[in-house]
Design an enzyme around this catalytic site. Structure first.
Site, PDB file in Angstrom:
ATOM      1  N   ARG A  20       2.260 -13.396  -8.424  1.00 57.21           N
ATOM      2  CA  ARG A  20       3.661 -13.084  -8.093  1.00 57.21           C
ATOM      3  C   ARG A  20       4.636 -13.763  -9.035  1.00 57.21           C
ATOM      4  O   ARG A  20       5.716 -13.217  -9.312  1.00 57.21           O
ATOM      5  CB  ARG A  20       3.959 -13.482  -6.648  1.00 57.21           C
ATOM      6  N   LYS A 182      -7.562  -1.080  10.135  1.00 59.08           N
ATOM      7  CA  LYS A 182      -7.060  -0.320  11.284  1.00 59.08           C
ATOM      8  C   LYS A 182      -6.412   1.012  10.937  1.00 59.08           C
ATOM      9  O   LYS A 182      -5.580   1.087  10.036  1.00 59.08           O
ATOM     10  CB  LYS A 182      -6.002  -1.159  11.998  1.00 59.08           C
ATOM     11  N   GLY A 339      -1.978  -5.458  -1.061  1.00 58.34           N
ATOM     12  CA  GLY A 339      -2.834  -6.047  -0.027  1.00 58.34           C
ATOM     13  C   GLY A 339      -4.237  -6.351  -0.503  1.00 58.34           C
ATOM     14  O   GLY A 339      -4.447  -6.805  -1.625  1.00 58.34           O
ATOM     15  N   GLY A 362       2.760  -5.221   2.803  1.00 57.12           N
ATOM     16  CA  GLY A 362       3.519  -4.500   3.828  1.00 57.12           C
ATOM     17  C   GLY A 362       4.577  -3.594   3.228  1.00 57.12           C
ATOM     18  O   GLY A 362       4.768  -2.459   3.670  1.00 57.12           O
TER      19      GLY A 362
HETATM   20  P1  AMP Z   1      -6.286  -4.090   5.672  1.00 56.93           P
HETATM   21  O1  AMP Z   1      -5.515  -5.368   5.667  1.00 56.93           O
HETATM   22  O2  AMP Z   1      -5.987  -3.200   6.822  1.00 56.93           O
HETATM   23  O3  AMP Z   1      -6.265  -3.375   4.334  1.00 56.93           O
HETATM   24  O4  AMP Z   1      -7.799  -4.503   5.954  1.00 56.93           O
HETATM   25  C1  AMP Z   1      -8.521  -5.320   5.108  1.00 56.93           C
HETATM   26  C2  AMP Z   1      -9.624  -5.940   5.878  1.00 56.93           C
HETATM   27  O5  AMP Z   1     -10.415  -4.940   6.463  1.00 56.93           O
HETATM   28  C3  AMP Z   1     -10.525  -6.778   5.015  1.00 56.93           C
HETATM   29  O6  AMP Z   1     -10.450  -8.126   5.411  1.00 56.93           O
HETATM   30  C4  AMP Z   1     -11.909  -6.183   5.289  1.00 56.93           C
HETATM   31  O7  AMP Z   1     -12.908  -7.171   5.447  1.00 56.93           O
HETATM   32  C5  AMP Z   1     -11.704  -5.452   6.585  1.00 56.93           C
HETATM   33  N1  AMP Z   1     -12.727  -4.411   6.740  1.00 56.93           N
HETATM   34  C6  AMP Z   1     -12.989  -3.387   5.924  1.00 56.93           C
HETATM   35  N2  AMP Z   1     -14.059  -2.693   6.359  1.00 56.93           N
HETATM   36  C7  AMP Z   1     -14.493  -3.306   7.483  1.00 56.93           C
HETATM   37  C8  AMP Z   1     -15.565  -3.084   8.384  1.00 56.93           C
HETATM   38  N3  AMP Z   1     -16.406  -2.094   8.192  1.00 56.93           N
HETATM   39  N4  AMP Z   1     -15.684  -3.926   9.441  1.00 56.93           N
HETATM   40  C9  AMP Z   1     -14.840  -4.940   9.609  1.00 56.93           C
HETATM   41  N5  AMP Z   1     -13.812  -5.202   8.788  1.00 56.93           N
HETATM   42  C10 AMP Z   1     -13.634  -4.408   7.735  1.00 56.93           C
END
Ligand code: AMP
Length: 380
Positions: A20, A182, A339, A362
């Protein structure tokens, strides 16, 4: 100039990633060359409106000076008569870093009095803090409204160009890869991109909610069973719009996933139902091949969110293969949307093979959802 120097520190108090800081250097250098007094303001962490040395920007001033190759004057405040007179006393072409804006509760509250105090300091306002542009905070939103002259910095401009311009009128095929934890975090982005993309590919834990929607068992996988309807709607909408919406055709699953211990127990590749108690940890080899093919044909690529638990070595094949495939498609404009995918790109050593890596987590998601970010709106 509002910058995003909200950098991570390791357990010994050293800056562990200065991306950053580096991202703001072109604008700072340009302003110095133009003979401006460059007054930088940022937040760091969550000090909750109180002075707390743990969140001081002082170490950032030292790191910035090293990167710039110029002295950086650090001021132990961000508003008030002392700051104003210190700023008056410095030479043109100097760089000043103010103390953490969030030491004042007025920053996050966008308090008008705090905005007026900030407005006493500069003649011109610049915003290069794309990572904070989704926050309606004083230095991002209230202050620029009070300023007659306001501009976007080079980083802000590039972020808006890549995340906005290049996905608004993309060279086709425009291929989107979305992963991460999610569905609920990304559904806004999926909906917005259903009107722009030619294909959307899903990975990460998010895929298991779609897997459920298709009537399969997902064992103990991270999943949002209350979001199945939302997932189904996205599938229907993609079909109605004639978008290729690809879900994993196979999955890497683990018998005893223990994230804390970094262990998985036995691992298997499955199609269809997951056995009871097993957790999905990555996309499977057939899916990797399918997604790679799609990526190789793309002219514009947008990627946000890992394909699996890339933090664990045994579960990162999907994420790294996607990163490599994006880097290998040298004909395309490739955009990494902030992210965890940025962490994965850096970890895999693919950073210099992509066209653009967003500095906003975000902020990039909200921007891709089509929301007008407060920090962008305030630049008028
Ligand atoms: P996000 O912040 O929504 O982009 O999510 C990133 C996080 O999702 C990372 O820490 C990954 O470890 C987690 N993630 C990705 N695939 C899986 C999975 N199959 N099971 C659990 N966590 C996951």
């Amino acid at each position: 100039m509002r910058v995003d120097f909200n950098v991570p520190f390791d357990s010994e108090g050293n800056i562990s990633d200065s991306t950053r800081i580096e991202a703001a250097l072109p604008t700072i250098r340009h302003l110095v060359e133009q003979g401006a007094k460059v007054i930088l303001a940022s937040h760091l962490g969550r000090p909750r409106g109180e002075k707390n040395q743990k969140f001081s920007l002082k170490p950032v001033a030292a790191e910035l000076a090293r990167k710039l190759g110029l002295p950086v004057i650090f001021l132990e405040g961000c508003i008030g008569p002392e700051v104003e007179s210190a700023v008056r006393g410095i030479h043109n072409g100097s760089v000043v870093l103010l103390e953490n804006l969030r030491f004042h509760s007025g920053e996050e509250k966008n308090d008008p009095e705090f905005c007026r105090s900030l407005a006493q300091i500069p003649e011109i306002y610049a915003n290069d803090a794309f990572g904070a542009a989704h926050r309606a905070h004083a230095s991002v939103s209230g202050l620029p409204v009070l300023m007659e002259e306001k501009v976007a910095g080079f980083l802000m401009e590039r972020e808006l160009d890549y995340l906005g311009g290049k996905t608004e009128k993309p060279e086709r095929p425009f291929v989107v890869i979305l992963g991460g934890a999610k569905v609920s975090d990304k559904i806004g982005v999926i909906d917005a991109l259903l009107d722009k993309a030619d294909s959307i590919m899903i990975g990460g834990a998010m895929a298991y909610t779609f897997h459920l929607a298709q009537g399969f068992e997902v064992g103990s996988s991270l999943c949002e069973s209350d979001k199945v309807e939302i997932a189904q709607k996205a599938l229907d909408s993609a079909k109605a719009k004639g978008i290729r919406f690809l879900l994993p055709v196979d999955h890497l699953i683990a018998e005893k996933l223990d994230f804390g211990a970094g262990s998985t127990g036995e691992m298997r590749v499955v199609e269809g139902n997951f056995p009871e108690g097993w957790s999905g940890v990555d996309i499977g080899p057939k899916t990797i091949e399918l997604y790679k093919q799609e990526i190789s044909r793309a002219r514009t690529i947008l990627w946000n969110g890992p394909m699996g638990i890339f933090e664990m070595e045994a579960c990162r094949d999907g994420t790294f293969s996607i990163a490599r495939a994006i880097g290998d498609n040298v004909e395309s404009v490739s955009i990494i949307g902030g992210g965890d995918s940025v962490k994965a790109i850096n970890l895999g050593g693919f950073a210099d093979k992509v066209s653009f890596i967003s500095t906003g987590g975000g902020a990039s998601l909200e921007f891709l959802e089509g929301k007008l970010l407060p920090g962008v709106a305030a630049l008028g």
